[in-house]
Design a protein around this motif. Structure first.
Motif, PDB file in Angstrom:
ATOM      1  N   UNK A 169      49.057  47.595  -2.751  1.00  0.00           N
ATOM      2  CA  UNK A 169      47.694  46.048  -3.275  1.00  0.00           C
ATOM      3  C   UNK A 169      48.627  44.863  -2.289  1.00  0.00           C
ATOM      4  N   UNK A 170      47.852  44.062  -1.201  1.00  0.00           N
ATOM      5  CA  UNK A 170      48.147  43.414  -0.770  1.00  0.00           C
ATOM      6  C   UNK A 170      49.578  42.369  -0.121  1.00  0.00           C
ATOM      7  N   UNK A 171      48.983  41.486   0.706  1.00  0.00           N
ATOM      8  CA  UNK A 171      50.799  41.256   1.722  1.00  0.00           C
ATOM      9  C   UNK A 171      51.530  40.957   1.004  1.00  0.00           C
TER      10      UNK A 171
ATOM     11  N   UNK B  80      57.467  41.412  -4.341  1.00  0.00           N
ATOM     12  CA  UNK B  80      56.097  40.647  -5.127  1.00  0.00           C
ATOM     13  C   UNK B  80      55.031  40.341  -4.075  1.00  0.00           C
ATOM     14  N   UNK B  81      53.892  41.017  -4.448  1.00  0.00           N
ATOM     15  CA  UNK B  81      52.823  40.970  -3.619  1.00  0.00           C
ATOM     16  C   UNK B  81      51.955  39.834  -3.766  1.00  0.00           C
ATOM     17  N   UNK B  82      50.161  40.211  -3.710  1.00  0.00           N
ATOM     18  CA  UNK B  82      49.181  39.219  -3.468  1.00  0.00           C
ATOM     19  C   UNK B  82      49.253  39.218  -5.390  1.00  0.00           C
ATOM     20  N   UNK B  83      48.707  40.029  -6.003  1.00  0.00           N
ATOM     21  CA  UNK B  83      48.327  39.949  -7.663  1.00  0.00           C
ATOM     22  C   UNK B  83      49.534  41.080  -8.082  1.00  0.00           C
ATOM     23  N   UNK B  84      50.655  41.531  -7.642  1.00  0.00           N
ATOM     24  CA  UNK B  84      51.338  42.528  -8.710  1.00  0.00           C
ATOM     25  C   UNK B  84      53.130  42.329  -8.145  1.00  0.00           C
ATOM     26  N   UNK B  85      53.185  42.815  -9.511  1.00  0.00           N
ATOM     27  CA  UNK B  85      55.407  42.950  -8.516  1.00  0.00           C
ATOM     28  C   UNK B  85      55.610  44.556  -8.753  1.00  0.00           C
ATOM     29  N   UNK B  86      56.155  44.520  -8.160  1.00  0.00           N
ATOM     30  CA  UNK B  86      56.399  45.889  -8.135  1.00  0.00           C
ATOM     31  C   UNK B  86      57.939  45.763  -8.275  1.00  0.00           C
TER      32      UNK B  86
ATOM     33  N   UNK C  15      53.569  45.864 -11.935  1.00  0.00           N
ATOM     34  CA  UNK C  15      53.295  45.420 -13.018  1.00  0.00           C
ATOM     35  C   UNK C  15      52.000  44.172 -12.631  1.00  0.00           C
ATOM     36  N   UNK C  16      50.809  44.324 -12.782  1.00  0.00           N
ATOM     37  CA  UNK C  16      49.419  43.181 -12.908  1.00  0.00           C
ATOM     38  C   UNK C  16      50.163  41.766 -13.131  1.00  0.00           C
TER      39      UNK C  16
ATOM     40  N   UNK D 268      50.239  32.811 -11.784  1.00  0.00           N
ATOM     41  CA  UNK D 268      51.564  33.565 -11.897  1.00  0.00           C
ATOM     42  C   UNK D 268      51.793  33.393  -9.656  1.00  0.00           C
ATOM     43  N   UNK D 269      51.008  33.668  -9.381  1.00  0.00           N
ATOM     44  CA  UNK D 269      50.992  33.014  -7.929  1.00  0.00           C
ATOM     45  C   UNK D 269      50.396  31.934  -7.116  1.00  0.00           C
ATOM     46  N   UNK D 270      50.254  31.385  -7.959  1.00  0.00           N
ATOM     47  CA  UNK D 270      49.410  29.931  -6.883  1.00  0.00           C
ATOM     48  C   UNK D 270      51.077  29.673  -6.533  1.00  0.00           C
ATOM     49  N   UNK D 271      52.336  29.242  -6.527  1.00  0.00           N
ATOM     50  CA  UNK D 271      53.281  28.548  -6.417  1.00  0.00           C
ATOM     51  C   UNK D 271      53.985  29.091  -4.995  1.00  0.00           C
ATOM     52  N   UNK D 272      53.259  30.328  -4.196  1.00  0.00           N
ATOM     53  CA  UNK D 272      53.851  31.048  -3.679  1.00  0.00           C
ATOM     54  C   UNK D 272      52.679  30.377  -2.092  1.00  0.00           C
TER      55      UNK D 272
END
Length: 156
Positions: free
Chosen positions: A11-13, A77-83, A136-137, A142-146
């Motif tokens: 799920x994303x980079x 943390x990926x684009x829209x997910x944290x593992x 978790x999605x 939550x990802x705008x500051x990365x």
């Protein structure tokens, strides 16, 4: 009831990640909790701290109970997910037990399932053992500051 998936979804980079080697001792659980808490605070994902600390604690506890040898926990943390993923050297795959009021243990994976959006496992390839993961999605906010992907860090 969610069924565990035998692979991790792509799920994303990867935006950022932290790997934490854990000694197979009871202190591993508290170190895992601290690492998750501190990492999510730095990443600005405070809303996930409580659930992810509890789930990481369960995954590390399971690795301690069912495997003899080193453990590694990875937060990603990926684009829209944290593992959160925990690797151990046991070939035994995780099995969610039926819930019963009489069982003294065995509720860990039910807790993982209830608190995360998805969970599963994957074998470690040519190495012994497996990774047990959950995710978790994230909201788009939550990802705008990365700005860009960061390399894998080792937790201290």
């Amino acid at each position: 009831m969610m069924t565990a998936t035998e692979s991790r979804p792509s799920v994303g980079r990867i935006l950022r990640a932290v790997a934490t080697p854990l000694e197979p001792s009871p202190e591993a659980v508290s170190r895992a909790r601290r690492t998750v808490h501190d990492t999510l605070a730095v990443w600005g994902l405070d809303e996930l701290v409580d659930d992810m600390v509890l789930v990481a604690s369960e995954l590390v506890t399971n690795a301690l109970q069912h495997a003899a040898g080193p453990i590694v926990m990875v937060l990603q943390q990926r684009d829209e997910t944290v593992f959160v993923e925990v690797a151990d050297v046991s070939p035994a795959l995780p099995v969610r037990r039926p819930e019963s009021a009489d069982n003294e243990s065995g509720r860990g994976l039910a807790l993982v399932e209830a608190l995360s959006d998805d969970w599963g496992y994957r074998r470690r390839g040519n190495r012994r053992g497996k990774w047990v993961w959950c995710n978790w999605s994230l909201s788009p906010m939550a990802t705008q500051h990365v700005d860009r992907p960061a390399p894998l860090e080792a937790a201290s």
